[in-house]
Design a protein around this motif. Structure first.
Motif, PDB file in Angstrom:
ATOM      1  N   ARG A  86       0.853  -1.195   0.000  1.00 47.17           N
ATOM      2  CA  ARG A  86       0.000   0.000   0.000  1.00 47.17           C
ATOM      3  C   ARG A  86       0.892   1.250   0.000  1.00 47.17           C
ATOM      4  N   ILE A 118       2.976   4.683  -0.525  1.00 45.95           N
ATOM      5  CA  ILE A 118       3.973   5.181  -1.473  1.00 45.95           C
ATOM      6  C   ILE A 118       4.594   4.016  -2.258  1.00 45.95           C
ATOM      7  N   ASP A 162       5.755  -7.304   0.750  1.00 43.80           N
ATOM      8  CA  ASP A 162       5.253  -6.667   1.957  1.00 43.80           C
ATOM      9  C   ASP A 162       5.138  -7.742   3.035  1.00 43.80           C
ATOM     10  N   ASN A 216       2.699  -7.443   5.252  1.00 43.93           N
ATOM     11  CA  ASN A 216       1.262  -7.434   5.529  1.00 43.93           C
ATOM     12  C   ASN A 216       0.555  -8.214   4.414  1.00 43.93           C
ATOM     13  N   CYS A 233       7.604 -10.648   2.492  1.00 44.34           N
ATOM     14  CA  CYS A 233       8.915 -10.533   3.152  1.00 44.34           C
ATOM     15  C   CYS A 233       8.846  -9.478   4.247  1.00 44.34           C
ATOM     16  N   ASP A 234       9.338  -9.853   5.412  1.00 42.35           N
ATOM     17  CA  ASP A 234       9.521  -8.907   6.502  1.00 42.35           C
ATOM     18  C   ASP A 234      10.974  -8.456   6.430  1.00 42.35           C
ATOM     19  N   VAL A 235      11.180  -7.170   6.151  1.00 43.89           N
ATOM     20  CA  VAL A 235      12.548  -6.691   5.912  1.00 43.89           C
ATOM     21  C   VAL A 235      13.424  -6.719   7.160  1.00 43.89           C
ATOM     22  N   ASN A 295      11.626   0.882   0.594  1.00 45.28           N
ATOM     23  CA  ASN A 295      10.519   1.773   0.966  1.00 45.28           C
ATOM     24  C   ASN A 295       9.853   1.406   2.295  1.00 45.28           C
ATOM     25  N   SER A 336      13.937   7.837   2.636  1.00 48.76           N
ATOM     26  CA  SER A 336      14.230   8.438   3.946  1.00 48.76           C
ATOM     27  C   SER A 336      13.056   9.338   4.306  1.00 48.76           C
ATOM     28  N   TYR A 357      12.077   7.678  14.811  1.00 45.88           N
ATOM     29  CA  TYR A 357      11.895   7.772  13.355  1.00 45.88           C
ATOM     30  C   TYR A 357      12.983   8.660  12.728  1.00 45.88           C
ATOM     31  N   LYS A 399      15.752   7.563   9.954  1.00 47.67           N
ATOM     32  CA  LYS A 399      15.790   8.163   8.618  1.00 47.67           C
ATOM     33  C   LYS A 399      17.094   8.935   8.378  1.00 47.67           C
ATOM     34  N   GLY A 409       8.318  14.824   2.349  1.00 50.23           N
ATOM     35  CA  GLY A 409       7.836  15.650   3.462  1.00 50.23           C
ATOM     36  C   GLY A 409       6.553  15.050   4.000  1.00 50.23           C
ATOM     37  N   ILE A 421       3.267  13.457   3.103  1.00 52.83           N
ATOM     38  CA  ILE A 421       2.600  12.796   1.979  1.00 52.83           C
ATOM     39  C   ILE A 421       1.317  12.144   2.505  1.00 52.83           C
ATOM     40  N   THR A 433      -0.931   9.515   3.014  1.00 58.82           N
ATOM     41  CA  THR A 433      -1.060   8.047   2.908  1.00 58.82           C
ATOM     42  C   THR A 433      -1.712   7.570   4.201  1.00 58.82           C
ATOM     43  N   THR A 461       0.067   8.721   7.389  1.00 60.63           N
ATOM     44  CA  THR A 461      -0.168  10.079   7.911  1.00 60.63           C
ATOM     45  C   THR A 461      -1.651  10.347   8.157  1.00 60.63           C
TER      46      THR A 461
END
Ligand code: NDP
Length: 248
Positions: free
Chosen positions: A17, A19, A38, A40, A63-65, A91, A142, A156, A160, A187, A189, A191, A194
Motif C-alpha cells: 500500500r 507510497i 510486503d 502485511n 517478506c519482513d525486511v 521503501n 528516507s 523515526y 531516517k 515531506g 505525503i 497516505t 499520515t
C-alpha cells in the motif's frame, strides 16, 4: 519526460500500500517486471489483485525486511526467476511516535529495525548481484524528518537520518561498480501512515509547506522513476527532498 523500463526488474519493499504501491505501479505501467513485497499479507493480496487486473508483469512475494533469512530468500527467488535485478526501492517503513520520556525500548527497536536495519539487510543482500551485473540503482526512502528532526519522532528521525548516512556510504562503496545509491526524503505525503495524524497536526504541517498542499504518493514515485532512469546515471549519494518546499 516519458520513461520506459522494459526488461528491467524492480523490487519495491513495503509495496502492499501507500507510497511503495504507487512506486510499484508506476514502474509496472512503464513495462518493468515488478516484485511486490510486503509483510502485511492483506495489503500484498490487494496489490496482487490490482496488478493481475491490469495485466502487469509482476511477482508478489511476502517478506519482513527485519528478518535476514526472509530477505535473503526474497533476493534468491528474484534472481532465480529473472536472472537479474536492476532497481531496488527500499521503501518499507513504520512510525511509533511518542515523546522521548515516554518511549519504550520496543518502540525504538521496532522503528530502527524496520526503517534502518531493513534497508541494510536488503541492500546487503542485493549488492552481490548488482556488483556482478556492474549495473544497478538503489533508492532508499528516507524522510525530511531525518534532516530536521521532529518532536515525538526521535526514533523515526534517527532511523531516517541513519538511512541518509548509509546511502552516502554505500554510494561511495558501489560507485566503481556502476551501481548508484540515492535517497528520497519525502515531506508530508497523504497516505494511511499520515492519515492517523489529528486534524490540528495536519493543519500545522500545511502551514509549513510553501506549495500549500500535502504531497501524494505519485509525487514521490515520479522522483523514484527519475532516479532509476538513465537520466540519473550521473547522480549518486544524493538526497532528493519531495516536500513542497517544506525544508530548504
Ligand atoms: P504505509 O504505512 O502506508 O505503507 C508502508 C508499507 O510497508 C505497509 O504496507 C507496511 O505494512 C509495510 N511494512 C511495514 N513494516 C514492514 C516490514 N518490516 N517488512 C515489509 N513491509 C513492511 O507508509 P507510507 O507509504 O506512507 O510510507 C512509505 C515510506 O515512506 C516509509 O519508509 C515512510 O517512512 C516514508 N515516508 C512517508 C511519509 C509520509 O508522509 N507518508 C513522509 C516521509 C517518508 P503495515 O501496514 O502492516 O505496517
Amino acid at each position: 519526460m516519458e520513461m520506459t523500463f522494459l526488461d528491467k526488474v524492480v523490487l519495491v519493499t513495503g509495496s502492499g500500500r501507500g507510497i511503495g504501491r504507487t512506486i510499484a505501479e508506476s514502474f509496472a505501467e512503464r513495462g518493468a517486471s515488478v516484485v511486490l513485497s510486503d509483510y502485511n499479507s492483506e495489503s500484498l493480496a490487494n496489490a496482487k489483485q490490482v496488478f493481475q487486473e491490469k495485466n502487469y508483469r509482476f511477482l508478489a512475494l511476502p517478506c519482513d525486511v527485519t528478518q535476514e533469512d526472509q530477505v535473503n530468500r526474497l533476493i534468491e527467488q528474484i534472481v532465480s526467476t529473472y536472472d537479474h535485478l536492476d532497481i531496488v526501492i527500499n521503501n518499507a517503513g513504520i512510525t511509533r511516535d511518542t515523546l522521548l520520556m515516554r518511549m519504550k525500548t520496543e518502540q525504538w527497536d521496532a522503528v530502527i529495525n524496520t526503517n534502518l536495519k531493513g534497508v541494510f539487510l536488503v541492500t546487503k543482500a542485493v549488492s552481490k548481484q548488482l556488483i556482478k551485473q556492474r549495473l544497478g540503482k538503489i533508492i532508499n526512502v528516507s524522510s525530511v524528518i531525518g534532516i530536521i528532526g521532529n518532536t515525538g519522532q526521535s526514533n523515526y528521525a534517527a532511523s531516517k537520518a541513519g538511512v541518509i548516512g548509509f546511502t552516502k556510504s554505500v554510494a561511495r562503496e558501489l560507485a566503481s561498480r556502476n551501481v548508484t545509491v540515492n535517497a528520497i526524503a519525502p515531506g508530508y505525503i497523504a497516505t494511511e501512515m499520515t492519515h492517523v495524524l489529528d486534524e490540528k497536526a495536519k493543519e500545522v504541517l500545511l502551514t509549513a509547506i510553501p506549495l500549500k498542499r500535502a504531497g501524494n504518493s505519485q509525487d514521490v514515485a515520479n522522483v523514484a522513476l527519475f532516479l532509476a532512469s538513465p537520466f540519473a546515471d550521473y547522480i549518486t549519494g544524493q538526497v532528493i527532498r519531495v516536500d513542497g518546499g517544506m525544508v530548504m
